[in-house]
Design a protein around this motif. Structure first.
Motif, PDB file in Angstrom:
ATOM      1  N   MET A 124      -1.099   3.953 -39.028  1.00 45.30           N
ATOM      2  CA  MET A 124      -0.895   5.383 -39.348  1.00 45.30           C
ATOM      3  C   MET A 124      -1.151   6.114 -38.113  1.00 45.30           C
ATOM      4  O   MET A 124      -2.295   6.229 -37.531  1.00 45.30           O
ATOM      5  CB  MET A 124      -1.585   5.983 -40.359  1.00 45.30           C
ATOM      6  N   GLY A 125      -0.210   6.315 -37.411  1.00 46.31           N
ATOM      7  CA  GLY A 125      -0.472   7.241 -36.072  1.00 46.31           C
ATOM      8  C   GLY A 125       0.714   8.359 -35.837  1.00 46.31           C
ATOM      9  O   GLY A 125       1.512   8.612 -36.622  1.00 46.31           O
ATOM     10  N   GLY A 126       0.820   8.738 -34.468  1.00 46.84           N
ATOM     11  CA  GLY A 126       1.900   9.601 -34.143  1.00 46.84           C
ATOM     12  C   GLY A 126       1.424  10.531 -32.993  1.00 46.84           C
ATOM     13  O   GLY A 126       2.344  10.746 -31.981  1.00 46.84           O
ATOM     14  N   CYS A 127       0.052  10.978 -32.824  1.00 55.43           N
ATOM     15  CA  CYS A 127      -0.098  11.957 -31.700  1.00 55.43           C
ATOM     16  C   CYS A 127       0.007  10.690 -30.495  1.00 55.43           C
ATOM     17  O   CYS A 127      -0.377   9.692 -30.620  1.00 55.43           O
ATOM     18  CB  CYS A 127      -1.553  12.232 -31.922  1.00 55.43           C
ATOM     19  N   ASP A 128       0.186  11.504 -29.259  1.00 55.48           N
ATOM     20  CA  ASP A 128       0.785  10.508 -28.393  1.00 55.48           C
ATOM     21  C   ASP A 128       0.558   9.172 -28.147  1.00 55.48           C
ATOM     22  O   ASP A 128       1.126   8.101 -28.228  1.00 55.48           O
ATOM     23  CB  ASP A 128       0.510  11.308 -27.140  1.00 55.48           C
ATOM     24  N   LYS A 129      -0.882   8.856 -27.720  1.00 58.60           N
ATOM     25  CA  LYS A 129      -1.228   7.393 -27.538  1.00 58.60           C
ATOM     26  C   LYS A 129      -1.505   6.627 -28.700  1.00 58.60           C
ATOM     27  O   LYS A 129      -1.841   5.455 -28.493  1.00 58.60           O
ATOM     28  CB  LYS A 129      -2.744   7.655 -26.608  1.00 58.60           C
ATOM     29  N   THR A 130      -1.718   7.201 -30.029  1.00 61.43           N
ATOM     30  CA  THR A 130      -1.860   6.434 -31.227  1.00 61.43           C
ATOM     31  C   THR A 130      -0.555   5.402 -31.250  1.00 61.43           C
ATOM     32  O   THR A 130      -1.002   4.177 -31.700  1.00 61.43           O
ATOM     33  CB  THR A 130      -2.204   7.271 -32.201  1.00 61.43           C
ATOM     34  N   GLY A 204       8.386  15.774 -27.097  1.00 62.40           N
ATOM     35  CA  GLY A 204       7.590  15.524 -26.204  1.00 62.40           C
ATOM     36  C   GLY A 204       7.168  13.810 -26.466  1.00 62.40           C
ATOM     37  O   GLY A 204       7.952  13.157 -26.915  1.00 62.40           O
ATOM     38  N   THR A 205       6.087  13.520 -26.012  1.00 62.90           N
ATOM     39  CA  THR A 205       5.612  12.110 -25.906  1.00 62.90           C
ATOM     40  C   THR A 205       5.423  11.653 -27.422  1.00 62.90           C
ATOM     41  O   THR A 205       5.815  10.651 -27.548  1.00 62.90           O
ATOM     42  CB  THR A 205       4.217  12.019 -25.129  1.00 62.90           C
ATOM     43  N   ALA A 206       4.906  12.585 -28.472  1.00 64.83           N
ATOM     44  CA  ALA A 206       4.641  12.009 -29.737  1.00 64.83           C
ATOM     45  C   ALA A 206       6.145  11.777 -30.344  1.00 64.83           C
ATOM     46  O   ALA A 206       6.457  10.429 -30.587  1.00 64.83           O
ATOM     47  CB  ALA A 206       4.191  12.949 -30.367  1.00 64.83           C
ATOM     48  N   SER A 207       7.092  12.855 -30.255  1.00 61.19           N
ATOM     49  CA  SER A 207       8.528  12.358 -30.859  1.00 61.19           C
ATOM     50  C   SER A 207       9.253  11.356 -30.026  1.00 61.19           C
ATOM     51  O   SER A 207      10.058  10.553 -30.725  1.00 61.19           O
ATOM     52  CB  SER A 207       9.005  13.669 -30.915  1.00 61.19           C
ATOM     53  N   THR A 208       8.975  11.250 -28.793  1.00 64.00           N
ATOM     54  CA  THR A 208       9.536  10.146 -28.185  1.00 64.00           C
ATOM     55  C   THR A 208       9.136   8.690 -28.606  1.00 64.00           C
ATOM     56  O   THR A 208       9.869   7.974 -28.625  1.00 64.00           O
ATOM     57  CB  THR A 208       9.199  10.219 -26.467  1.00 64.00           C
ATOM     58  N   MET A 209       7.816   8.635 -28.632  1.00 65.12           N
ATOM     59  CA  MET A 209       7.016   7.383 -29.014  1.00 65.12           C
ATOM     60  C   MET A 209       7.450   6.962 -30.274  1.00 65.12           C
ATOM     61  O   MET A 209       7.686   5.857 -30.698  1.00 65.12           O
ATOM     62  CB  MET A 209       5.664   7.240 -28.674  1.00 65.12           C
ATOM     63  N   ILE A 268      17.302   2.820 -24.695  1.00 63.41           N
ATOM     64  CA  ILE A 268      18.628   3.553 -24.840  1.00 63.41           C
ATOM     65  C   ILE A 268      18.404   4.902 -25.737  1.00 63.41           C
ATOM     66  O   ILE A 268      18.796   5.959 -25.145  1.00 63.41           O
ATOM     67  CB  ILE A 268      19.532   2.753 -25.396  1.00 63.41           C
ATOM     68  N   VAL A 269      17.800   4.455 -26.601  1.00 59.30           N
ATOM     69  CA  VAL A 269      17.393   5.712 -27.709  1.00 59.30           C
ATOM     70  C   VAL A 269      16.618   6.726 -26.835  1.00 59.30           C
ATOM     71  O   VAL A 269      16.686   7.899 -27.022  1.00 59.30           O
ATOM     72  CB  VAL A 269      16.903   5.160 -28.951  1.00 59.30           C
ATOM     73  N   ALA A 270      15.506   6.207 -26.155  1.00 55.34           N
ATOM     74  CA  ALA A 270      14.591   7.047 -25.383  1.00 55.34           C
ATOM     75  C   ALA A 270      15.474   7.876 -24.403  1.00 55.34           C
ATOM     76  O   ALA A 270      15.517   9.030 -24.445  1.00 55.34           O
ATOM     77  CB  ALA A 270      13.823   6.263 -24.499  1.00 55.34           C
ATOM     78  N   MET A 271      16.518   7.416 -23.647  1.00 53.73           N
ATOM     79  CA  MET A 271      17.464   8.090 -22.699  1.00 53.73           C
ATOM     80  C   MET A 271      18.159   9.207 -23.601  1.00 53.73           C
ATOM     81  O   MET A 271      18.481  10.309 -23.009  1.00 53.73           O
ATOM     82  CB  MET A 271      18.345   7.198 -21.934  1.00 53.73           C
ATOM     83  N   ALA A 272      18.661   8.889 -24.769  1.00 51.75           N
ATOM     84  CA  ALA A 272      19.550   9.698 -25.482  1.00 51.75           C
ATOM     85  C   ALA A 272      18.975  10.804 -26.154  1.00 51.75           C
ATOM     86  O   ALA A 272      19.641  11.838 -26.284  1.00 51.75           O
ATOM     87  CB  ALA A 272      20.489   8.866 -26.649  1.00 51.75           C
ATOM     88  N   THR A 273      17.535  10.526 -26.219  1.00 50.22           N
ATOM     89  CA  THR A 273      16.972  11.690 -26.878  1.00 50.22           C
ATOM     90  C   THR A 273      16.227  12.875 -25.601  1.00 50.22           C
ATOM     91  O   THR A 273      15.781  13.689 -26.093  1.00 50.22           O
ATOM     92  CB  THR A 273      15.787  11.140 -27.812  1.00 50.22           C
ATOM     93  N   GLY A 274      16.540  12.243 -24.534  1.00 49.50           N
ATOM     94  CA  GLY A 274      15.721  13.336 -23.290  1.00 49.50           C
ATOM     95  C   GLY A 274      14.296  13.021 -23.424  1.00 49.50           C
ATOM     96  O   GLY A 274      13.468  13.887 -23.443  1.00 49.50           O
ATOM     97  N   CYS A 275      13.783  11.664 -23.337  1.00 48.66           N
ATOM     98  CA  CYS A 275      12.613  11.303 -23.931  1.00 48.66           C
ATOM     99  C   CYS A 275      11.725  11.936 -22.763  1.00 48.66           C
ATOM    100  O   CYS A 275      11.826  12.247 -21.603  1.00 48.66           O
ATOM    101  CB  CYS A 275      12.312   9.914 -23.632  1.00 48.66           C
ATOM    102  N   SER A 276      10.277  11.889 -23.191  1.00 43.32           N
ATOM    103  CA  SER A 276       9.096  12.160 -22.387  1.00 43.32           C
ATOM    104  C   SER A 276       8.926  11.044 -21.186  1.00 43.32           C
ATOM    105  O   SER A 276       9.325   9.755 -21.457  1.00 43.32           O
ATOM    106  CB  SER A 276       8.008  11.916 -23.304  1.00 43.32           C
ATOM    107  N   ASN A 278       6.578   9.854 -20.222  1.00 39.39           N
ATOM    108  CA  ASN A 278       5.518   8.803 -20.752  1.00 39.39           C
ATOM    109  C   ASN A 278       5.938   7.608 -21.447  1.00 39.39           C
ATOM    110  O   ASN A 278       5.549   6.517 -21.514  1.00 39.39           O
ATOM    111  CB  ASN A 278       4.540   9.594 -21.548  1.00 39.39           C
ATOM    112  N   ALA A 279       7.156   7.816 -22.063  1.00 39.61           N
ATOM    113  CA  ALA A 279       7.958   6.509 -22.360  1.00 39.61           C
ATOM    114  C   ALA A 279       8.112   5.385 -21.611  1.00 39.61           C
ATOM    115  O   ALA A 279       7.832   4.238 -21.921  1.00 39.61           O
ATOM    116  CB  ALA A 279       9.299   6.873 -22.701  1.00 39.61           C
ATOM    117  N   VAL A 280       8.144   5.735 -20.155  1.00 36.02           N
ATOM    118  CA  VAL A 280       8.213   4.487 -19.228  1.00 36.02           C
ATOM    119  C   VAL A 280       7.087   3.771 -19.474  1.00 36.02           C
ATOM    120  O   VAL A 280       7.126   2.542 -19.398  1.00 36.02           O
ATOM    121  CB  VAL A 280       8.290   5.179 -17.849  1.00 36.02           C
TER     122      VAL A 280
END
Ligand code: FES
Length: 579
Positions: A124-130, A204-209, A268-276, A278-280
């Motif tokens: 159970m996580g979601g906030c960026d680094k979790t 942002g990073t949370a939704s990206t991750m 690919i999904v990261a790129m298509a969503t305009g990722c943070s 931080n995804a890298v």
């Protein structure tokens, strides 16, 4: 690949409760002390619910309720749930930066799973680094796992205006510095920008991750898009509980799911969503834990061919995660780009990604665009190299003014954030719109922890002239909700002697985005002389976690994992002895 089903005797947890001797007596008697009879857990998969709730993690404030839904599902499916607290690593309050603790969470998760009688886990996580912390640890532990994303919060609102997490904080802060908004308006923005449980609701990073984790097949299909406040999120929690029990019987472990194809799908999904950006860092770290090689160059290549089709801020212009969910969510987005994905990848459902995408529909094609009408044809991320960043640096072209794609200007260099912060408030600071603002000593070791300082504030002198962007360079990260012409993750970082350490105020810096180059126009002989004169900064830590972190953290281009946690460092310890 079909794997033999588990039986009650081959459950991992069975080692703790059989044979009938003094060891299992101790474990059984302590279960009785907890109020459980043999019938509660015997011959049932024991499911750990690793819950990153804390009273200082606003993004996870619904987890005490949500965990009840997960337990309900586990019990219904014949499993035995045990909730275990995990390091919360919230983004807002953890200083100097939550990134300093991502690897601590990963270590805690790995060790917690392996040292306890757990057959499977719900994360159970979601906030960026979790998200990366939980997933990295669980990948290494190797038991069946399913990820439950916290879900984005509802749209922000103030005085009839929609507010986006982070992005509007930066925007209104610049207006406040320019003297354009009142104290009352500022306070109104403060109260309206985060008005429900859940993670930041921009991309942002949370939704990206969480999207990356979904695309990798580690969540129930589309789970990452459901807002935290939606009753569908509760139902998804119970579904996670039911499904993990079956995954244990099926022996569906992360190594089966996280393949080269699954990681590529996630990228690919990261790129298509305009990722943070931080995804890298996190995607590389997660992939390496699973034994999948992923490089900056792979990501750059995918960035060049993947259209950005999620019109979600900050890369998109108009919408937020709540709109994205109503438009069909991640399943609908993945359906649009299905032709680029490896749909044969197995997922936590036990079915392929292609099966999971069947019937997915876009309900609003301004939010989730068709390939014929992308937000940008390419450009979620680009990787730069040059004499300033031989091991790479990252920029988000879609989130910056195109006039900076080709840029040349004099550097204005700062060695510390406090020095820079004091200087940029000086209205007489010698800067022009061509100036390249540089911050160093903000990388994995220098920050420490590579804080999200990379969206360097625009000097007040330029703000007053109406400028809202300029070329900025650092070895820091930036928040996924940030935007602007910011070159980030310069590697190697300046603190360990990367070439950024040799740059001086007044040197000319050139960015060539099309050519993927970032260079300082300084003769090699001069750079060699500066190298010879360079002395390393003082170490940041003499003891404790910070000291350990500094000894072992890797550079940004390899994901900032610890050397000794990586898969190829040495053989795994295996199951614990029980005497
Ligand atoms: Fe938790 Fe942004 S602060 S997701």
């Amino acid at each position: 690949m079909t794997r033999p089903r588990k039986t009650p005797e081959t459950l991992r947890s069975a080692r703790w409760f059989a044979p009938d001797d003094l060891r299992s007596f101790g474990h059984r008697s302590r279960m009785m002390q907890l109020g459980y009879s043999d019938a509660d857990y015997r011959d049932r998969p024991i499911i750990g619910i690793l819950n990153t709730w804390s009273e200082l993690n606003a993004c996870h404030s619904h987890f005490p309720e949500r965990v009840k839904d997960v337990k309900r599902g586990i019990l219904q499916a014949g499993g035995f749930p045990v909730e275990m607290p995990s390091l919360s690593v919230d983004e807002s309050f953890t200083k100097p930066t939550s990134m300093l603790y991502r690897n601590m969470l990963a270590m805690e998760v790995e060790e917690n799973i392996l040292s306890h009688p757990l057959d499977g886990v719900v994360l159970m996580g979601g906030c960026d680094k979790t998200t990366p912390g939980l997933v990295m640890g669980a990948i290494t532990a190797g038991v069946p796992m399913i990820y439950l994303p916290a879900g984005p919060m509802l749209r922000g609102n103030y005085a009839g205006r929609v507010l986006g997490s982070g992005s509007d904080a930066w925007k209104y802060w610049d207006e406040r510095r320019a003297g354009n908004i009142t104290d009352a308006e500022w306070s109104g923005v403060e109260g309206g920008i985060a008005r429900s449980a859940g993670t930041c609701m921009t991309m942002g990073t949370a939704s990206t991750m969480t999207a990356i984790t979904d695309a990798m097949g580690l969540t129930l299909p589309g789970a990452s898009s459901i807002p935290a406040a939606d009753s569908g999120h509760q139902r998804m929690g119970a579904d996670c509980g039911r499904r993990i029990v079956d995954m244990v019987w099926e022996d569906l472990t992360p190594e089966v799911i996280i393949t080269q194809g699954a990681v590529r799908n996630a990228a690919i999904v990261a790129m298509a969503t305009g990722c943070s950006t931080n995804a890298v860092v996190h995607l590389i770290a997660m992939a390496r834990r699973a034994g999948v090689a992923l490089t900056l160059d792979d990501l750059d290549a995918l960035g060049r061919i993947t259209p950005l089709i999620a019109n979600v801020r900050p890369s998109g212009k108009d919408y937020l995660m709540e709109d994205f969910y109503y438009a069909g969510g991640l399943r609908a987005l993945m359906k649009q780009i299905e032709g680029s994905l490896d749909t044969s990848c197995l997922t936590v459902t036990g079915k392929t990604m292609g099966d999971n995408l069947e019937g997915a529909v876009v309900y609003n094609d301004d939010v989730i665009r068709p390939l014929s009408n992308p937000v940008y044809k390419e450009g979620s991320l680009a990787v730069l190299r040059g004499n300033l960043c031989p091991d790479g640096a990252v920029i988000k072209p879609a989130a910056c003014d195109p006039k900076y794609y080709q840029h040349q200007g004099p550097a204005l260099v700062f060695d510390s954030y406090p020095d820079m912060k004091a200087a940029i408030e000086d209205e007489d600071l010698a800067v022009t719109p061509d100036t390249v603002l540089v911050l160093r000593n903000a990388g994995p070791q220098g920050g420490p922890g590579m804080p999200e300082w990379g969206m360097l504030p625009i000097p007040k002198a330029l703000i007053k002239q109406g400028h809202r962007d300029m070329l900025r360079i650092s070895d820091a990260r930036m928040s996924g909700t940030s935007y602007g012409a910011c070159v980030l993750h310069v590697a190697p970082e300046s603190f360990v002697g990367g070439p950024l350490a040799l740059l001086q105020t007044g040197d000319i810096v050139r960015l060539d985005l099309e050519g993927r180059r970032l260079d300082m126009l300084v003769p090699d002989a001069e750079l060699a002389a500066r190298r010879a004169a360079w002395t390393p900064p003082e170490r940041r830590f003499e003891r404790g976690w910070g000291w350990m972190y500094s000894q072992h953290v890797g550079q940004a281009d390899t994901g900032c994992d610890f050397d000794y946690l990586q898969r190829d460092f040495g053989a795994a310890a295996g199951e614990p002895d029980i005497f």
